[in-house]
Every structure is written in C-alpha cells, then in structure tokens.
Design a protein around this motif. Structure first.
Motif, PDB file in Angstrom:
ATOM      1  N   VAL A  26       0.819  -0.744  -0.033  1.00  0.00           N
ATOM      2  CA  VAL A  26       0.032  -0.343   0.280  1.00  0.00           C
ATOM      3  C   VAL A  26       0.558   1.249   0.085  1.00  0.00           C
ATOM      4  O   VAL A  26       0.858   2.482  -0.117  1.00  0.00           O
ATOM      5  N   GLN A  27       2.221   0.704   0.976  1.00  0.00           N
ATOM      6  CA  GLN A  27       2.626   2.194   0.630  1.00  0.00           C
ATOM      7  C   GLN A  27       3.136   2.465  -0.613  1.00  0.00           C
ATOM      8  O   GLN A  27       3.135   4.032  -0.740  1.00  0.00           O
ATOM      9  N   VAL A  28       3.711   1.569  -1.462  1.00  0.00           N
ATOM     10  CA  VAL A  28       4.253   1.754  -2.844  1.00  0.00           C
ATOM     11  C   VAL A  28       3.587   2.350  -3.418  1.00  0.00           C
ATOM     12  O   VAL A  28       3.740   3.163  -4.565  1.00  0.00           O
ATOM     13  N   LEU A  29       2.195   2.036  -3.296  1.00  0.00           N
ATOM     14  CA  LEU A  29       1.377   1.655  -4.662  1.00  0.00           C
ATOM     15  C   LEU A  29       0.796   3.624  -4.084  1.00  0.00           C
ATOM     16  O   LEU A  29       0.512   4.452  -4.817  1.00  0.00           O
ATOM     17  N   GLU A  30       0.472   4.247  -2.646  1.00  0.00           N
ATOM     18  CA  GLU A  30       0.732   5.433  -2.333  1.00  0.00           C
ATOM     19  C   GLU A  30       1.220   6.435  -3.058  1.00  0.00           C
ATOM     20  O   GLU A  30       0.863   6.775  -3.409  1.00  0.00           O
ATOM     21  N   ASP A  31       2.768   6.013  -3.135  1.00  0.00           N
ATOM     22  CA  ASP A  31       4.427   6.466  -3.462  1.00  0.00           C
ATOM     23  C   ASP A  31       3.664   6.745  -4.774  1.00  0.00           C
ATOM     24  O   ASP A  31       3.788   7.828  -5.635  1.00  0.00           O
ATOM     25  N   VAL A  32       3.374   5.627  -5.770  1.00  0.00           N
ATOM     26  CA  VAL A  32       3.099   6.191  -7.143  1.00  0.00           C
ATOM     27  C   VAL A  32       1.674   6.687  -7.227  1.00  0.00           C
ATOM     28  O   VAL A  32       2.397   7.462  -8.215  1.00  0.00           O
ATOM     29  N   VAL A  33       0.860   6.285  -6.516  1.00  0.00           N
ATOM     30  CA  VAL A  33      -0.151   7.229  -6.879  1.00  0.00           C
ATOM     31  C   VAL A  33       0.235   9.269  -6.876  1.00  0.00           C
ATOM     32  O   VAL A  33       0.073   9.546  -8.097  1.00  0.00           O
TER      33      VAL A  33
END
Length: 108
Positions: A26-33
C-alpha cells in the motif's frame, strides 16, 4: 500445533507477516499514485505494473477475511482453530502457502 498457546503464536506470526506485506504494498501504491498525480501525466509502463498491485492487495485482504472468518467459525463450533483447514478455502495459492508456513514467529 501442539496447544492453544502455539496456535495463537502461529496465528499472530502469520497475520503479522501478511499485514506487514500489505502495508508495504500500500505504501508503494500510495507513492506511485502521488507521483503520477503530481506529475499530471499518464502513468508509464512501470507505474502501471505497480498499480496492478491494487488488485493483489484487494484479493489478499479478501483471502485474509475468509481465513479469519473460517477460524472464527471453527472456534465457535469446536472451541479450537486449525490454521491449515482455515487456509484451505483461500483461493490465492501463494497466500494459502504463506498462511500455512508458521515459520519463526519473530520473522515479522
């Protein structure tokens, strides 16, 4: 499992590992978004691949829900819980195998 203490320890270790992995995804996804949003352009191919993890996170959460619901039902019916049996209904094979791998409880 040789007793209720070991069952609880195993369950906590398995759950903690899964929660940590989900938090990392989720942290990676947040960063990408955030990156794509701030840049204001379409995501590149690497970002699109990363965003596909939303589906994996959703499926993993559904598998964990099913796993815990089965454990709860077992406990109500029999007074005990069987991690291997509860994981049998999990459709993601890799998640099912991780749930069954009790491993080292400190490995979280």
């Amino acid at each position: 499992m040789s007793g209720p203490e070991n069952a609880i320890n195993d369950l906590c270790a398995v759950s903690a590992r899964e929660m940590r992995q989900l938090q990392e995804k989720v942290q990676v996804l947040e960063d990408v978004v955030l990156t794509v949003f701030e840049r204001g352009t379409k995501p590149n191919s690497q970002e699109i691949r990363a965003l596909q993890d939303f589906d994996l996170v959703s499926q993993t959460l559904a598998g964990m829900w099913s796993f815990f619901e089965t454990l709860r039902e077992q406990n109500v019916e029999t007074g005990s819980a069987d991690i291997d049996h509860a994981s049998a209904g999990v459709t993601l094979e890799k998640l099912r195998l991780r749930l069954r791998d009790h491993g080292d409880p400190t490995d979280v």
